[in-house]
Motif scaffolding. Structure first.
Motif, mmCIF file in Angstrom:
data_model
loop_
_atom_site.group_PDB
_atom_site.id
_atom_site.type_symbol
_atom_site.label_atom_id
_atom_site.label_comp_id
_atom_site.label_asym_id
_atom_site.label_seq_id
_atom_site.Cartn_x
_atom_site.Cartn_y
_atom_site.Cartn_z
ATOM 1 N N GLN A 67 0.656 -1.447 0.187
ATOM 2 C CA GLN A 67 0.027 -0.159 -0.086
ATOM 3 C C GLN A 67 0.891 1.409 -0.608
ATOM 4 O OE1 GLN A 67 -2.245 -0.384 3.305
ATOM 5 N NE2 GLN A 67 -3.797 -1.492 1.969
ATOM 6 N N VAL A 112 0.613 3.499 -2.602
ATOM 7 C CA VAL A 112 -0.569 5.143 -2.702
ATOM 8 C C VAL A 112 -0.055 5.824 -1.718
ATOM 9 C CG1 VAL A 112 -2.553 4.770 -2.987
ATOM 10 C CG2 VAL A 112 -1.684 2.596 -3.714
ATOM 11 N N ALA A 113 -0.542 7.179 -2.331
ATOM 12 C CA ALA A 113 -0.544 8.115 -1.919
ATOM 13 C C ALA A 113 -1.620 7.978 -0.477
ATOM 14 C CB ALA A 113 -1.193 9.302 -2.158
ATOM 15 N N SER A 173 -4.644 8.422 2.423
ATOM 16 C CA SER A 173 -5.837 9.142 2.044
ATOM 17 C C SER A 173 -5.685 10.912 2.344
ATOM 18 C CB SER A 173 -6.941 8.017 1.900
ATOM 19 O OG SER A 173 -7.294 7.958 3.590
ATOM 20 N N PHE A 199 -1.128 16.306 -6.795
ATOM 21 C CA PHE A 199 -2.463 15.489 -6.719
ATOM 22 C C PHE A 199 -3.901 15.710 -8.335
ATOM 23 C CE2 PHE A 199 -1.513 15.731 -2.975
ATOM 24 C CZ PHE A 199 -0.885 14.361 -2.896
ATOM 25 N N ASP A 219 -6.823 14.297 -8.931
ATOM 26 C CA ASP A 219 -7.412 12.695 -8.960
ATOM 27 C C ASP A 219 -8.891 12.677 -10.132
ATOM 28 O OD1 ASP A 219 -6.062 13.079 -6.884
ATOM 29 O OD2 ASP A 219 -8.101 14.220 -5.758
ATOM 30 N N PRO A 246 -11.532 2.346 -5.107
ATOM 31 C CA PRO A 246 -10.125 2.872 -5.563
ATOM 32 C C PRO A 246 -9.570 2.332 -6.783
ATOM 33 C CG PRO A 246 -10.142 1.807 -3.653
ATOM 34 C CD PRO A 246 -11.341 1.105 -4.126
ATOM 35 N N LYS A 247 -8.366 3.194 -7.535
ATOM 36 C CA LYS A 247 -8.170 2.398 -8.183
ATOM 37 C C LYS A 247 -8.748 2.332 -9.702
ATOM 38 C CE LYS A 247 -5.242 0.466 -5.584
ATOM 39 N NZ LYS A 247 -4.206 -0.375 -5.687
ATOM 40 N N TRP A 262 1.092 12.951 -8.240
ATOM 41 C CA TRP A 262 0.158 11.580 -7.764
ATOM 42 C C TRP A 262 -0.965 11.595 -8.812
ATOM 43 C CZ3 TRP A 262 2.238 8.644 -4.319
ATOM 44 C CH2 TRP A 262 3.225 9.083 -3.218
ATOM 45 N N ARG A 321 -4.594 10.032 -8.710
ATOM 46 C CA ARG A 321 -5.104 8.883 -8.422
ATOM 47 C C ARG A 321 -6.706 8.186 -8.666
ATOM 48 N NH1 ARG A 321 -4.934 11.669 -2.054
ATOM 49 N NH2 ARG A 321 -6.127 13.540 -3.741
ATOM 50 N N TYR A 322 -7.445 6.636 -8.912
ATOM 51 C CA TYR A 322 -8.881 7.077 -9.361
ATOM 52 C C TYR A 322 -9.842 6.676 -7.987
ATOM 53 C CZ TYR A 322 -5.657 6.966 -13.011
ATOM 54 O OH TYR A 322 -5.010 6.976 -14.403
ATOM 55 N N VAL A 323 -10.752 7.537 -7.756
ATOM 56 C CA VAL A 323 -12.159 6.591 -7.160
ATOM 57 C C VAL A 323 -13.065 6.573 -8.045
ATOM 58 C CG1 VAL A 323 -12.246 9.009 -6.055
ATOM 59 C CG2 VAL A 323 -12.229 6.689 -4.804
#
Lengths: 730, 446
Positions: B162, B165-166, B168, B189, B191, B407-408, B432, B434-436
């Motif tokens: 983990q 990953v940045a 949270s 970041f 996102d 996530p991701k 960074w 990030r996908y969510v």
């Protein structure tokens, strides 16, 4: 707000602020000042510390300065004499080399609310208007407005106004917008800032440099401008076009409103703008912020008033999410009702059906009412769903379904049979007042088709002592009497008991009077009672009138992008639909000589009402039409009704106008010949649309009236009836 | 024109109060009027604008706080709501996180912000680029001790996967670094956040599927040069356009922030932007009805009448994602028998870390699954004791709603190919992506 230990805190802070040790330590001193502000925010009166705070204002620390200024602005009006001491420091700061300090001092000095401050701030403001830093100019421009608000009665200084108008050309966009705002405030008495052609064009050209807040505000100012001629109008519109699809909802909404206003004379352009703004408006409806969502939905509702078809393809966007708050769900349901068409009706109904079992009774009832609304057009499908809901046997659902049934029966008489069967098998009676009234109305009106009606009524009559609502009692009286008229053998006994109770024991005067009235009515004989009580039943052709007319864009455009659509009473616009009885006025049998139609309320006493009389034969009509001359000609201002001839005929029949001949709906020219009798005169009329030979009829309906013998009053009455009818029938 | 700005706590305490115009009545007066009008307990359900005498009140809710504006005019609701949202976002940027505590601790900073944002009730600027020159107060942050901070440390101190990953919480710190902090982290970041709303009919047919997505940038770089964000080359907008040979990534509508330069978007799908400090949304997009992938969950519910007055609900839940993916925080709620007040619940779940409880207020069963790997299948049996059970009660067993965080993963398949800063930043700058995917509303009918 009373605050515990309030005086202690103030004393302690005062001691700390005057302590030289603390004054020497910059950070500790600042932390005490912070505590003062904190107490102020919590509602504690710390004005006693004013003197110490004035001392604290003489500092190089900008953070401390800001805090002290915040304090001073709040309490300057309480301590005007002490505030004057601070003025000197502030004026000195206004000449500081750092533009930020200059701006800060000027802004706060203008925020002091105390009499006599204007003489101190006038000079710094005028200097500030010519400052080389835009930050100071911004503050100074708004300072002019603040100065004006401090002494609203004094005359407006024309030199300041001129200077502000000149500053509209300032290179800094915020200064420009602030000028508009300041001028608007100062010149409010004279109607606000003047937007003439050069200013309007200047603003339009600068629009791209502004940030979104300024854009939406300038767009609102531009509403005042009227372009001269179509060429200029379209230039302006093409400049604005790109803002219609702005990501910023405020900008999009302001542009749309401006579009609708500028293009008021070009409905096609308006429709196009609404179409182009559809995407952004839908995006607002799906925004992550639910307040924005709500505002978006309310505005979609406004658009739907004139263009119900615009969002039909996107109906799924208005399905409710399960975590949405109730007020959003209610709006979405209202919108879904408007969007129903042949293709999506099945899915929309399925969706609405799933809301009927919602945990919140309010939402469940709203969903049921929505299904009922759709039922006016798609009766069978909705009846199935509503009947199925009765099986849930829950009070609030049953009550809402029964109420919906009542409205549905009135609007769609073809549903009577199915509704009666459903009511028959419904095991549970509603417990709330409205539901009871609805059930009683159904039992009274259609009691002959509901075999269990007398038993249900008997239950109500036996429990009348426990009934609290007088409206229910009145409804019960009417229902019992109506049922007696069609099923006397089963009902006579209980009606007697009911009347006896209401006349002898009831304390509510309304109920008692109603009971007495019915009693005397029955004494006159059953036939008399039947004639009076069993009035006109609803007519299938009324469904034509139930459809809501499409309103012109102008009706709501002025309130677009204001709080109006958000606060407006829900469903205020379809008031008439919610209470079917309101429309009854039109259909009650009119005694001869009385007023006809709601329009002619003024001089209606002499106008003879329309009567049907013996029908006129086609040959006779033709003979008379050729023989007579046109007495009255009028354009009605809207296109011909789109309904098929049979329905038109039925509708006309209702208002006692005989229809002789119609063209097909889409025929051009479109013609219709009708006739009516008003008192002793015979009125013949022709409705004409789209005849190239008659220029008046090109885009509106032209009404020509002939008459024998002449009676202008009768013509007026006739025209108003036709106007009402064609308008609502559209 | 804004008359006053308030920030209220959920109990109705005034945290921030600013009187923008020179009004002559006192603070208590108008605020108490407002509180009397809505009543802080009812405030939860109250819809947006409220009117009292000649003042209009508009509020939004963020993180349990009420952000209220009062105005004498009839302003554009969109402007006011967007302003309040922006104020909340800026407060979050400057204070790090948004809560009653952080607002209380940073009230001087918020007053300073408000002072620069609004003058005499007129919005002056809300751009961080301009504001950062004027804001002098430092943010005070509080770091509560949290077990989550320890979760990155594996058994015996070994680093777990983990840590690539940045965390949270990385993006929840103030944008202006305080002087006490030794290393200023130059981080950026990007996102990609998607909100999924799905309705699946009782026959398993997908009835509605909407995705609303956005690309958000949160930038901590003090001076930022141009940033280039490359999206999938197959990315297409609208129905007609198709690009590339791979699986198409399609959206219906797409809009961009003003600052985004699109000259390379048409050919290379590159967004160019000079991000200002703080958080901003670069791109918003929507996709209706045609999802490129199947919805992440399948549910097979059975509702039966058991002997006596017992309702048997059997739920089988399958996750159709590839095995590497996992979901966090799945909550499933289902309305049962709304009118019946007394009933008891017994449950059989497939693993001990899950839990299920009956929520008396919403008459629903809430089944919580902390972590749900892709490809897995879970099942649960609920036995609900319902007095006065009839066949109609089965109709009342309402739809199943799921809330989850994925996530991701993006439903549309939108990916960020690369993220370049040009010219390259000296020193350490971390980027960074990030996908969510969140569930906005995921409903399965029974």
């Amino acid at each position: 707000m009373p605050y515990l230990g309030c005086e202690e805190t103030v004393k302690e802070l005062k001691r700390a602020l005057s302590n030289p040790n603390i004054q020497a330590d910059r950070l500790r001193y600042r932390s005490y000042i912070t505590r003062v502000i904190r107490s102020m925010t919590q509602g504690l009166d710390v004005s006693a510390l004013f003197m110490d705070m004035v001392k604290a204002s003489a500092t190089v620390d900008v953070v401390q300065k800001k805090l002290v200024y915040l304090y001073m602005c709040t309490y300057a009006s309480h301590k005007p004499d002490l505030a004057l001491l601070a003025i000197n420091t502030l004026r000195k700061d206004c000449a500081d080399p750092n533009p930020m300090v200059r701006g800060l001092a000027l802004r706060n000095m203008c925020n002091f609310r105390m009499p006599g401050i204007t003489e101190y701030i006038q000079q710094p403001i005028l200097t500030g208007l010519r400052d080389k830093a835009s930050y100071v100019r911004r503050v100074a421009v708004l300072g002019c407005a603040k100065m004006h608000s401090l002494r609203p009665s004094t005359e407006i200084d024309p030199s300041i106004v001129n200077e502000l108008y000149a500053l509209l050309r300032d290179p800094d966009p915020v200064v420009m917008v602030n000028c508009l705002r300041a001028l608007e405030e100062i010149l409010r008495e004279e109607g606000g800032v003047v937007i003439n052609k050069p200013i309007a064009h200047h603003l339009l050209n600068r629009l791209k440099d502004l940030d979104s807040w300024a854009q939406s505000e300038v767009l609102i100012f531009l509403m005042r401008y009227r372009p001269r001629g179509d060429d200029e109008l379209f230039d302006v519109l093409s400049l604005l076009d790109e803002f219609l699809q702005s990501v910023h909802t405020p900008v999009m909404a302001a542009t749309l409103r401006l579009f609708l206003r500028l293009a008021a004379a070009h409905p096609a352009v308006q429709a196009d703008a609404l179409l182009r703004a559809r995407g952004p408006l839908l995006a607002a409806c799906g925004s992550a912020s639910r307040e924005l969502r709500f505002a978006g939905l309310c505005h979609v509702q406004q658009v739907l008033r004139s263009q119900p078809a615009l969002y039909s393809g996107q109906y799924k966007r208005f399905f409710c999410g399960y975590s949405e708050p109730g007020y959003i769900k209610l709006r979405k349901m209202e919108i879904l009702v408007e969007l129903v068409n042949d293709e999506n009706v099945v899915l929309v109904l399925e969706e609405l059906k799933s809301y009927c079992t919602d945990v919140s009774p309010e939402l469940a009832q709203a969903a049921i009412a929505a299904i009922g609304h759709i039922g006016r057009t798609y009766t069978e499908k909705c009846l199935d769903i509503l009947t199925g809901l009765l099986a849930l046997q829950q009070e609030h659902v049953t009550s809402a379904v029964i109420r919906t049934f009542r409205d549905l029966v009135w609007f769609c008489p073809q549903s009577i049979g199915a509704v009666c069967r459903a009511v028959e098998v419904c095991g549970e009676n509603p417990q709330d007042t409205e539901g009871k009234q609805a059930l009683l109305w159904l039992l009274g009106m259609h009691g002959e088709q509901i075999s269990s009606a007398p038993y249900v009524l008997e239950g109500f009559i036996d429990g009348i002592k426990a009934e609290l609502s007088s409206a229910v009692k009145t409804e019960l009286l009417t229902a019992a009497l109506k049922l007696f008229l069609c099923r006397p053998a089963e009902t006579q006994d209980m009606l007697g008991r009911l009347l006896h109770y209401c006349i002898d024991e009831e304390s509510d005067m309304c109920v008692r009077d109603r009971a007495l009235l019915y009693y005397r009515l029955l004494q006159c004989g059953v036939d008399e009672a039947r004639k009076i009580l069993l009035g006109p039943e609803s007519d299938p052709s009324m469904t034509v009138l139930a459809g809501r007319p499409e309103e012109p864009v102008g009706c709501w455009a002025s309130g677009f992008n204001t709080l109006g659509p958000l606060t407006c009473d829900r469903g205020a616009s379809n008031e008439g639909l919610k209470h079917p009885q309101v429309r009854l006025v039109l259909f009650l049998p009119v005694p001869p000589g009385a007023a006809e139609g709601p329009r002619n309320t003024g001089d209606s006493q002499e106008e003879p009402g329309l009567t049907l009389g013996p029908p006129l034969s086609h040959e006779a009509f033709e003979r008379l039409w050729v023989e007579l001359r046109v007495l009255h000609r009028q354009t009605l201002g809207f296109p011909p009704p789109a309904a098929p001839p049979e329905t038109l005929q039925a509708v006309l029949q209702l208002v006692k106008v005989q229809a002789l001949a119609f063209s097909r709906c889409e025929a051009r020219p479109w013609k219709a010949y009708v006739c009516a009798r008003a008192g002793s005169t015979l009125v013949l009329a022709e409705l004409l649309h789209g005849d190239p030979a008659v220029p008046d009829s090109q885009d509106a309906l032209l009404l020509s009236v002939k008459q024998r013998p002449e009676n202008l009053q009768a013509i007026r009455g006739f025209v108003s009836v036709v106007l009402d009818l064609t308008y609502t029938g559209r | 024109m804004i008359s006053q700005v308030f920030i209220l706590s959920s109990q109705g305490d005034h945290l921030i109060y600013k009187d923008c115009i020179l009004m002559h009545y006192s603070q208590e007066n108008s605020l108490d009027l407002y509180l009397k009008l809505v009543g802080i307990t009812i405030l939860l359900s109250v819809q947006c604008p409220q009117r009292n005498k000649n003042l209009n009140f508009i509020h939004v809710r963020h993180s349990g706080l009420y952000w209220v504006v009062s105005t004498k005019d009839n302003p554009s609701p969109f402007t006011i709501i967007e302003f309040l949202n922006r104020l909340a976002a800026l407060t979050k940027d400057y204070c790090g996180s948004l809560s009653e505590k952080s607002v209380r601790m940073n009230f001087a900073l918020i007053y300073e912000l408000l002072d620069e944002m609004v003058d005499y009730g007129y919005i002056q600027t809300t751009s961080t680029d301009i504001l950062k020159n004027f804001i002098q107060t430092e943010a005070v942050t509080s770091k509560p001790f949290s077990l989550f901070d320890l979760s990155n440390v594996g058994l015996f101190g070994a680093e777990t996967q983990q840590s690539k990953v940045a965390p949270s919480a990385a993006a929840s710190r103030p944008i202006v670094a305080s002087h006490g902090e030794q290393v200023r982290k130059n981080e950026i970041f990007v996102d990609v956040v998607e909100r999924l709303s799905v309705v699946i009919g009782s026959n398993g047919v997908l009835m509605k599927a909407d995705v609303e997505g956005e690309i958000r940038v949160k930038c901590y770089l003090p001076t930022c040069s141009e940033m280039r964000i490359g999206l999938n080359e197959e990315f297409s907008i609208g129905k007609s356009q198709l690009r590339g040979y791979g699986a198409a990534v399609r959206v219906d509508e797409c809009s961009f922030h003003q600052a985004v330069k699109l000259d390379e978007f048409d050919t290379y799908r590159i967004l160019k932007v000079c991000p200002s400090q703080g958080e901003q949304t670069l791109m918003q997009y929507q996709l209706s009805d045609e999802l490129p992938c199947a919805p992440p969950f399948r549910l097979f519910p059975t509702v039966e009448k058991d002997y006596g007055s017992r309702l048997l609900i059997f739920l089988k839940l399958r996750c159709d994602l590839p095995p590497k993916r996992y979901l966090t925080f799945v909550g499933i709620s289902q309305t049962v028998a709304r009118a019946l007040l007394l009933f008891s619940l017994s449950q059989e779940l497939s693993s001990p870390e899950q839990s299920a409880e009956l929520q008396p207020r919403s008459k629903a069963v809430l089944w919580t699954i902390p972590r749900f790997p892709g490809g897995a299948q879970l099942s649960a049996v609920f036995k609900v004791e319902v007095p006065r059970l009839s066949s109609a009660s089965l109709l009342e067993v309402g739809p199943i709603s799921m809330s989850f965080e994925l996530p991701k993963y993006t439903c549309t398949g939108l990916q960020v190919r690369f993220l370049r800063l040009s010219p390259t930043q000296p020193g350490l700058s971390q980027r960074w992506v990030r996908y969510v995917t969140h569930s906005d509303s995921y409903t399965i009918r029974i």
